[in-house]
Design a protein around this motif. Structure first.
Motif, short mmCIF file in Angstrom:
data_model
loop_
_atom_site.label_atom_id
_atom_site.label_comp_id
_atom_site.label_asym_id
_atom_site.label_seq_id
_atom_site.Cartn_x
_atom_site.Cartn_y
_atom_site.Cartn_z
N LEU A 44 0.77 -1.05 -0.11
CA LEU A 44 0.07 0.04 -0.12
C LEU A 44 0.77 1.32 -0.01
N LYS A 45 1.84 1.24 0.89
CA LYS A 45 2.74 2.41 0.99
C LYS A 45 3.62 2.68 -0.34
N ALA A 46 3.95 1.74 -1.17
CA ALA A 46 4.71 1.91 -2.04
C ALA A 46 3.69 2.75 -3.33
N HIS A 47 2.36 2.59 -3.13
CA HIS A 47 1.46 3.21 -3.99
C HIS A 47 0.78 4.48 -3.11
N ASN A 48 1.54 4.86 -2.19
CA ASN A 48 1.06 6.07 -1.46
C ASN A 48 -0.36 5.86 -0.75
N LEU A 49 -0.78 4.64 -0.35
CA LEU A 49 -2.06 4.28 0.26
C LEU A 49 -1.71 3.74 1.75
N PHE A 50 -2.75 4.42 2.62
CA PHE A 50 -2.65 3.99 3.89
C PHE A 50 -3.82 3.73 4.59
N ILE A 51 -3.95 2.77 5.58
CA ILE A 51 -5.10 2.45 6.23
C ILE A 51 -5.36 3.41 7.25
N TYR A 52 -6.62 3.93 7.41
CA TYR A 52 -6.96 5.11 8.29
C TYR A 52 -7.36 4.41 9.50
N ASP A 53 -8.16 3.22 9.39
CA ASP A 53 -8.88 2.81 10.60
C ASP A 53 -9.17 1.05 10.29
N LYS A 54 -9.83 0.52 11.43
CA LYS A 54 -10.44 -0.60 11.17
C LYS A 54 -11.85 -0.58 11.89
N THR A 55 -12.61 -1.49 11.48
CA THR A 55 -14.16 -1.58 12.09
C THR A 55 -13.85 -2.24 13.24
N PRO A 56 -15.03 -2.26 14.38
CA PRO A 56 -14.78 -2.95 15.34
C PRO A 56 -15.21 -4.25 15.27
N ASP A 57 -14.82 -4.98 16.22
CA ASP A 57 -15.13 -6.75 16.24
C ASP A 57 -16.41 -7.20 16.85
N LEU A 58 -17.39 -7.39 16.28
CA LEU A 58 -18.54 -7.74 16.95
C LEU A 58 -18.73 -9.36 16.78
N THR A 59 -17.83 -10.09 16.44
CA THR A 59 -17.86 -11.67 15.87
C THR A 59 -17.71 -12.35 17.33
N THR A 60 -18.23 -13.41 17.46
CA THR A 60 -18.45 -14.28 18.31
C THR A 60 -17.57 -15.65 18.03
N GLU A 61 -17.41 -16.15 19.23
CA GLU A 61 -16.62 -17.43 18.81
C GLU A 61 -17.29 -18.49 17.68
N GLU A 62 -18.58 -18.63 17.79
CA GLU A 62 -19.37 -19.12 16.84
C GLU A 62 -19.23 -18.91 15.15
N ILE A 63 -19.34 -17.60 15.18
CA ILE A 63 -19.17 -16.65 14.12
C ILE A 63 -17.48 -16.93 13.31
N ARG A 64 -16.58 -16.78 14.31
CA ARG A 64 -15.22 -17.22 14.02
C ARG A 64 -15.03 -18.71 13.60
N LYS A 65 -15.79 -19.71 14.19
CA LYS A 65 -15.63 -21.12 13.79
C LYS A 65 -16.27 -21.57 12.59
N THR A 66 -17.34 -20.87 12.22
CA THR A 66 -18.15 -21.20 11.31
C THR A 66 -17.63 -20.29 10.08
#
Length: 167
Positions: A78-100
């Motif tokens: 990303l940096k090589a193309h002058n792109l940067f990550i501004y932020d990330k979304t919060p995590d609302l996953t559960t163990e079940e969602i992560r498993k499946t």
């Protein structure tokens, strides 16, 4: 401020690319640089900020510092193309969602929660290969095909949608 909620798998890589790039993948390089060029065009023409809403966001700390080789490589490309990550979304996953691996069940709520916590958002767009199961944000999504990832047509449409109010 314009926001681009970015997914990685099925957007900046694809089933087609994965099949042809097994060596790169074995080295932890999961990003198709052609797709990054397309992303660069999208960001340069809209001035949108990138908010990561991919499972890859777990490979970054709260200050968006990469924690794994894959995310370090991603950040460098990303940096090589002058792109940067501004932020990330919060995590609302559960163990079940992560498993499946049914992340599509919470991605829309995570995006809406992020939007509610941030002011001054004039426009937003989601680029993801999954159906996010939410009519409110569906109109703000460009759904990529995981077999090919981001396309030039997706980028043209994204630019049009993100710049709709300013042109």
């Amino acid at each position: 401020m314009k926001i681009l909620f970015l997914d990685i798998d099925g957007v900046l890589n694809s089933n087609f690319w994965n099949d042809a790039n097994e060596r790169e993948i074995s080295e932890g390089k999961f990003i198709d640089t052609e797709k990054v060029l397309m992303l660069s065009k999208l960001i340069n023409e809209t001035d949108a900020k990138i908010v990561l809403h991919s499972g890859w966001r777990f490979w970054f700390d709260d200050n968006m510092n990469p924690l794994r080789y894959e995310s370090i490589y991603f950040t460098e490309i990303l940096k090589a193309h002058n792109l940067f990550i501004y932020d990330k979304t919060p995590d609302l996953t559960t163990e079940e969602i992560r498993k499946t691996k049914k992340f599509s069940l919470v991605k829309a709520r995570e995006i809406l929660l992020w939007l509610n916590k941030n002011d001054n958002i004039e426009e937003y767009l989601i680029v993801d290969d999954l159906d996010l199961n939410n009519q409110e944000i569906e109109v703000h999504q460009i759904k990529t095909d995981a077999t090919v990832g981001l396309t030039n047509e997706n980028v043209v449409e994204a630019i049009k949608l993100l710049n709709a109010k300013t042109h």
